[in-house]
Write an enzyme that holds these catalytic residues in place. Structure first.
Site, PDB file in Angstrom:
ATOM      1  N   LYS A  35       0.845  -1.199   0.000  1.00  0.00           N
ATOM      2  CA  LYS A  35       0.000   0.000   0.000  1.00  0.00           C
ATOM      3  C   LYS A  35       0.880   1.249   0.000  1.00  0.00           C
ATOM      4  O   LYS A  35       2.089   1.177   0.245  1.00  0.00           O
ATOM      5  CB  LYS A  35      -0.920  -0.004   1.224  1.00  0.00           C
ATOM      6  CG  LYS A  35      -0.192   0.091   2.554  1.00  0.00           C
ATOM      7  CD  LYS A  35      -1.171   0.100   3.717  1.00  0.00           C
ATOM      8  CE  LYS A  35      -0.418   0.228   5.047  1.00  0.00           C
ATOM      9  NZ  LYS A  35      -1.341   0.374   6.181  1.00  0.00           N
ATOM     10  N   TYR A 261      18.436  29.006   8.785  1.00  0.00           N
ATOM     11  CA  TYR A 261      17.314  29.860   9.187  1.00  0.00           C
ATOM     12  C   TYR A 261      17.106  29.821  10.699  1.00  0.00           C
ATOM     13  O   TYR A 261      17.184  28.767  11.330  1.00  0.00           O
ATOM     14  CB  TYR A 261      16.024  29.388   8.514  1.00  0.00           C
ATOM     15  CG  TYR A 261      15.926  29.718   7.042  1.00  0.00           C
ATOM     16  CD1 TYR A 261      15.890  31.038   6.604  1.00  0.00           C
ATOM     17  CD2 TYR A 261      15.840  28.702   6.100  1.00  0.00           C
ATOM     18  CE1 TYR A 261      15.782  31.340   5.256  1.00  0.00           C
ATOM     19  CE2 TYR A 261      15.736  28.995   4.744  1.00  0.00           C
ATOM     20  CZ  TYR A 261      15.706  30.312   4.328  1.00  0.00           C
ATOM     21  OH  TYR A 261      15.605  30.613   2.994  1.00  0.00           O
TER      22      TYR A 261
END
Length: 374
Positions: A35, A261
């Site tokens: 899946k 950042y």
């Protein structure tokens, strides 16, 4: 020239991990769970490595058609069953087995006009409270299915919520055993964690009910279902996916200077930093903090600073301390097996980000080139 990042799917590792699942449940048949596009690996890419399975279990009709297109003629199971009446016609055409977990799906079967009776797996909600009939309603659902000419054979299925944890499977196993004790049909109960942890030999007090089919998912992709209690190596599993990238720049960071950042990392001594061509747009978790392990030229080190969209930074101190040569073009293994054979388990990367290896596999971005290798 393409951006220097690549995922590799290891066919030999898939074969090995499938064999490891068989070793844990030698008397059972094995569903290979594919899946979510084979947990992000790609159904077409894993097929060769998993074709020794007894069947493929997946989620929807598109995935089932892809498996049939690869030449597979064995069993295919739809784990969530059908979603609308017309799906049953395709189930007949593709010879699919499907799960029945609600009254509406029985209604669809009852109104389906077909000359070919279908094999179904009746799901019990034995405690997870996700899909399935409650124990109190399970036998009535079985009786109703058994009366339908559209149904050929009824197998029995449930799913464990805590096979990888302290609660274990004892309660759910006891409920399932009591309700189904005299019902005919094959049983499928065990996911990866239950298959590896809860065999009769390992857990004799579980009130063990044998699975005619086991359903290994994450284990066949080389991740430990109960990390950090056990690692993939503890279970004898091999990584089926490796994500590598290269250093595209280096920076000397002085004491007190920051990286990335938000300046979340501030150097407490001068360090050399490598900038790697991998970021959260490639599927690497943005939430991985400073200290998340990576391998640079096969030497274990750490990330520093915040993960950016297209880049992340790694501390090169451990590499140079080991006498290694490092610079632009050096290989960085984000997870999986490095060129020198050293393995960085995907679970070790997922845990600092507060997630699991499953999510990292499924999150591999379409822009990352993928190579299949034995």
């Amino acid at each position: 020239m393409p951006r220097p990042i690549q995922a590799t799917i290891h066919t030999a590792a898939l074969r090995h991990n499938l064999a490891r699942a068989r070793l844990a449940a030698p008397d059972a048949k094995v569903w290979a769970i594919v899946k979510a596009n084979a947990y992000g690996h790609g159904i077409e890419r894993v097929f060769e490595g998993l074709r020794a399975a007894d069947g493929f279990a997946l989620l929807d009709l598109d995935e089932a058609q892809r498996v049939r297109a690869l030449g597979w003629r064995g069993p295919i199971l739809l784990l969530e069953g059908v979603f609308e009446l017309r799906d049953l016609e395709l189930c007949s055409r593709l010879d699919l087995w499907h799960t029945v977990h609600c009254d509406e799906q029985i209604d669809m079967l009852a109104s389906h006009k077909t000359k070919v009776a279908q094999r179904v797996f009746l799901k019990m909600n034995s405690g997870m409270n996700r899909l399935g009939f409650t124990p109190q309603r399970y036998r009535a659902a079985w009786t109703r299915l058994n009366a339908l000419p559209q149904v050929d054979e009824i197998s029995l299925i449930t799913h464990f919520s805590d096979a990888d944890g302290a609660r274990g499977i004892t309660e759910q196993m006891a409920v399932f055993a009591e309700v189904t004790r005299d019902l005919p049909g094959e049983r499928t109960l065990s996911n990866s964690a239950a298959t590896l942890l809860h065999t009769p030999a390992r857990q004799p007090g579980d009130g063990f009910v044998a699975s005619d089919w086991v359903r290994p998912g994450i284990a066949i992709y080389g991740s430990a279902p109960d990390f950090p209690q056990h690692s993939a190596t503890d279970w004898g599993l091999q990584p089926s996916m490796t994500l590598t990238a290269k250093i595209i720049a280096t920076q000397t960071v002085d004491t007190g200077a920051s990286v990335g950042y938000g300046s979340t990392f501030v150097a407490d001594k001068p360090i050399q930093v490598g900038v790697v061509a991998c970021g959260y747009a490639d599927g690497y978790p943005r939430l991985c903090p400073t200290g998340t392990p990576v391998l640079v030229n096969g030497i274990r080190t750490r990330t520093v600073g915040r993960v950016s969209m297209d880049m992340l930074a790694v501390d090169l101190s451990a590499v140079t301390a080991a006498g290694g040569q490092v610079g632009i073009g050096s290989e960085v293994t984000l997870w999986g097996r490095a060129a020198n054979g050293l393995v960085l388990g995907i679970d070790e990367v997922a845990q600092p980000a507060g997630t699991v290896g499953y999510e990292l596999m499924c999150a591999l971005a379409p822009r990352v080139p993928v190579l299949v290798a034995d």
